[in-house]
Design an enzyme around this catalytic site. Structure first.
Site, PDB file in Angstrom:
ATOM      1  N   LYS A 123       0.836  -1.207   0.000  1.00 24.69           N
ATOM      2  CA  LYS A 123       0.000   0.000   0.000  1.00 24.69           C
ATOM      3  C   LYS A 123       0.873   1.260   0.000  1.00 24.69           C
ATOM      4  CE  LYS A 123      -0.401  -0.421   5.039  1.00 24.69           C
ATOM      5  NZ  LYS A 123      -1.254  -0.879   6.147  1.00 24.69           N
TER       6      LYS A 123
ATOM      7  N   ARG B 173     -11.244   0.158  14.586  1.00 31.69           N
ATOM      8  CA  ARG B 173     -11.033   1.001  13.420  1.00 31.69           C
ATOM      9  C   ARG B 173     -11.876   0.410  12.289  1.00 31.69           C
ATOM     10  NH1 ARG B 173      -4.850   1.503  11.348  1.00 31.69           N
ATOM     11  NH2 ARG B 173      -5.413  -0.599  10.676  1.00 31.69           N
TER      12      ARG B 173
ATOM     13  N   TYR C  75      12.940  30.802   7.664  1.00 29.54           N
ATOM     14  CA  TYR C  75      11.671  31.389   8.120  1.00 29.54           C
ATOM     15  C   TYR C  75      11.611  31.449   9.642  1.00 29.54           C
ATOM     16  CZ  TYR C  75       9.614  30.773   3.447  1.00 29.54           C
ATOM     17  OH  TYR C  75       9.333  30.839   2.118  1.00 29.54           O
TER      18      TYR C  75
ATOM     19  N   MET D  52       9.476  24.511   2.323  1.00 25.15           N
ATOM     20  CA  MET D  52       8.787  23.597   1.408  1.00 25.15           C
ATOM     21  C   MET D  52       9.755  22.845   0.493  1.00 25.15           C
ATOM     22  SD  MET D  52       5.817  24.392  -1.390  1.00 25.15           S
ATOM     23  CE  MET D  52       4.724  25.188  -0.237  1.00 25.15           C
TER      24      MET D  52
HETATM   25  C1  LIG Z   1      -0.447  -1.812   6.922  1.00 21.60           C
HETATM   26  C2  LIG Z   1      -0.994  -3.103   7.376  1.00 21.60           C
HETATM   27  C3  LIG Z   1      -0.158  -4.218   7.536  1.00 21.60           C
HETATM   28  C4  LIG Z   1       1.345  -4.127   7.454  1.00 21.60           C
HETATM   29  O1  LIG Z   1       1.817  -3.624   8.678  1.00 21.60           O
HETATM   30  P1  LIG Z   1       3.364  -3.351   8.970  1.00 21.60           P
HETATM   31  O2  LIG Z   1       3.387  -2.898  10.372  1.00 21.60           O
HETATM   32  O3  LIG Z   1       3.787  -2.297   7.999  1.00 21.60           O
HETATM   33  O4  LIG Z   1       4.085  -4.626   8.743  1.00 21.60           O
HETATM   34  C5  LIG Z   1      -0.745  -5.446   7.846  1.00 21.60           C
HETATM   35  N1  LIG Z   1      -2.095  -5.537   8.013  1.00 21.60           N
HETATM   36  C6  LIG Z   1      -2.912  -4.484   7.895  1.00 21.60           C
HETATM   37  C7  LIG Z   1      -4.368  -4.642   8.133  1.00 21.60           C
HETATM   38  C8  LIG Z   1      -2.398  -3.230   7.592  1.00 21.60           C
HETATM   39  O5  LIG Z   1      -3.216  -2.167   7.518  1.00 21.60           O
END
Ligand SMILES: *Cc1c(COP(=O)(O)O)cnc(C)c1O
Length: 361
Positions: free
Chosen positions: A40, A134, A256, A304
């Site tokens: 992801k 969540r 800044y 930036m």
């Molecule tokens: C992002 C995620 C992972 C991976 O987690 P890491 O801590 O990056 O290894 C696994 N399961 C779910 C549901 C996630 O959202």
């Protein structure tokens, strides 16, 4: 550290695909079961097409993304979408071969209806919440699904899963409690494969891995066990271009807000790296860059597109056009995160498209 190879790049992000593959193999060994790749957020900033290909080459067959667009951008069917099946998008998911992680009874019901509409079984993962609050079926919904398994008719449940809240913390009481809750749920779904552990969970216990491990962060070189030294190989090197060398006089300020005043004459390097490149503004005055292994403190605020680092103490300071180390052998993702008051996850996923990505062995 020369500029010749990337004359137009403000910064260079070198991704070591060999290290990524080696990390995958180490995690799979530790898990002792089928191991997925979580790719992801553009492969945690490293580039998801490269992560997908590299992990496939290492034998990985299961991939998780967060959003349907992340899956579609990779042009590969059969990716698991953690964000679920969006309301109203069910037939799009089915047509594109996206496999949703179903996060509530309501989602299960929509996917079930979609399967009936399209006239075939549709694959999915069912997510049970065991502490995160969540996404995932909560305790009440879980009870109901166990009592009425027919809610899953038309759904090919590839895995059931849950997700750790505190696996990065050694001995956190949530960890064992979540494992026990998940084990009790899994016992209600005999014959269905199960998935629980993320990077930290995998490295803490084989018993937490069930049938499918789901590492992300550690694949990309992040330390899954913060209380000990990092067992993973470094995947990411980030270097930024020096645009200018300046002399700062005692009593002058920089940047800044004039947040830093020089106590003596020194030299500064201004680099083509700022918060728009993913160098977090919270690193102002606390983070460092490295030149030939020597630390150079960030002075003044991160802006930036630019940062200024002090180089007056160096024997052979960098010159215009040189690239300084932001992440590399002298500063890990976790080190920079500590200096900027955040996690390495945020450091990696903040890396912007501005950095020229270079893929090596
Ligand atoms: C992002 C995620 C992972 C991976 O987690 P890491 O801590 O990056 O290894 C696994 N399961 C779910 C549901 C996630 O959202």
């Amino acid at each position: 550290m020369t500029s010749a190879s990337e004359p137009l790049a403000p910064s260079r992000l070198t991704v070591n695909s060999g290290a990524l593959a080696a990390n995958y193999k180490l995690l799979r060994e530790a898990a002792g079961c089928e191991t997925a790749g979580v790719i992801k957020a553009n492969g945690y900033g490293t580039g998801s097409p490269n992560a997908l290909e590299t992990l496939k080459g290492a034998g990985c067959k299961h991939f998780f993304v967060a959003t349907p667009e992340e899956a579609l951008s990779l042009g590969t069917a059969g990716l698991y979408v953690l964000g679920g099946v969006y309301k109203g998008a069910e037939t799009d998911y089915a047509a594109q071969g996206l496999i949703p992680v179903l996060n509530s009874l309501e989602e299960i019901s929509r996917w079930h209806s979609c399967a009936r509409r399209v006239g075939k079984k549709l694959p999915a993962i069912v997510h049970f919440d065991t502490a995160m609050n969540r996404l995932g079926l909560g305790a009440e919904e879980t009870k109901k699904l166990i009592a009425y398994k027919s809610l899953l008719d038309g759904i090919d449940v590839r895995y059931i899963m849950s997700h750790f809240a505190c696996s990065d913390e050694n001995g956190h009481p949530h960890n064992e409690a979540q494992v026990q809750r998940f084990r009790a749920i899994a016992a209600e779904f005999p014959g269905v494969k199960a998935s629980l552990a993320n990077s930290s969970g995998i490295m803490r216990s084989k018993d937490w891995c069930f049938d499918l491990a789901r590492p992300g962060y550690a694949l990309y070189g992040g330390n899954p066990l913060p209380e000990q030294s990092n067992p993973m190989s470094r995947v990411v090197t980030l270097e930024a271009r020096v645009l200018q060398i300046r002399t700062a006089r005692r009593g002058e300020t920089v940047g800044y807000g004039a947040s830093h005043t020089f106590e003596k004459d020194t030299t500064l390097a201004t680099l083509s790296l700022g918060y728009a490149d993913g160098f977090l503004r919270s690193g102002s005055g606390t983070a460092k860059l490295f030149w030939n292994g020597q630390p150079c403190p960030v002075r003044g605020r991160v802006s930036m597109d630019l940062i200024t680092v002090e180089t007056g103490h160096l024997q052979n300071p960098p010159q215009t056009g040189d690239f300084m180390e932001v992440l590399g052998p002298h500063q890990s993702v976790d080190d920079l995160a500590r200096a900027a008051g955040t996690t390495g996850y945020e450091i990696l996923t903040s890396l912007s498209p501005r950095a020229k990505r270079v893929y090596t062995g």
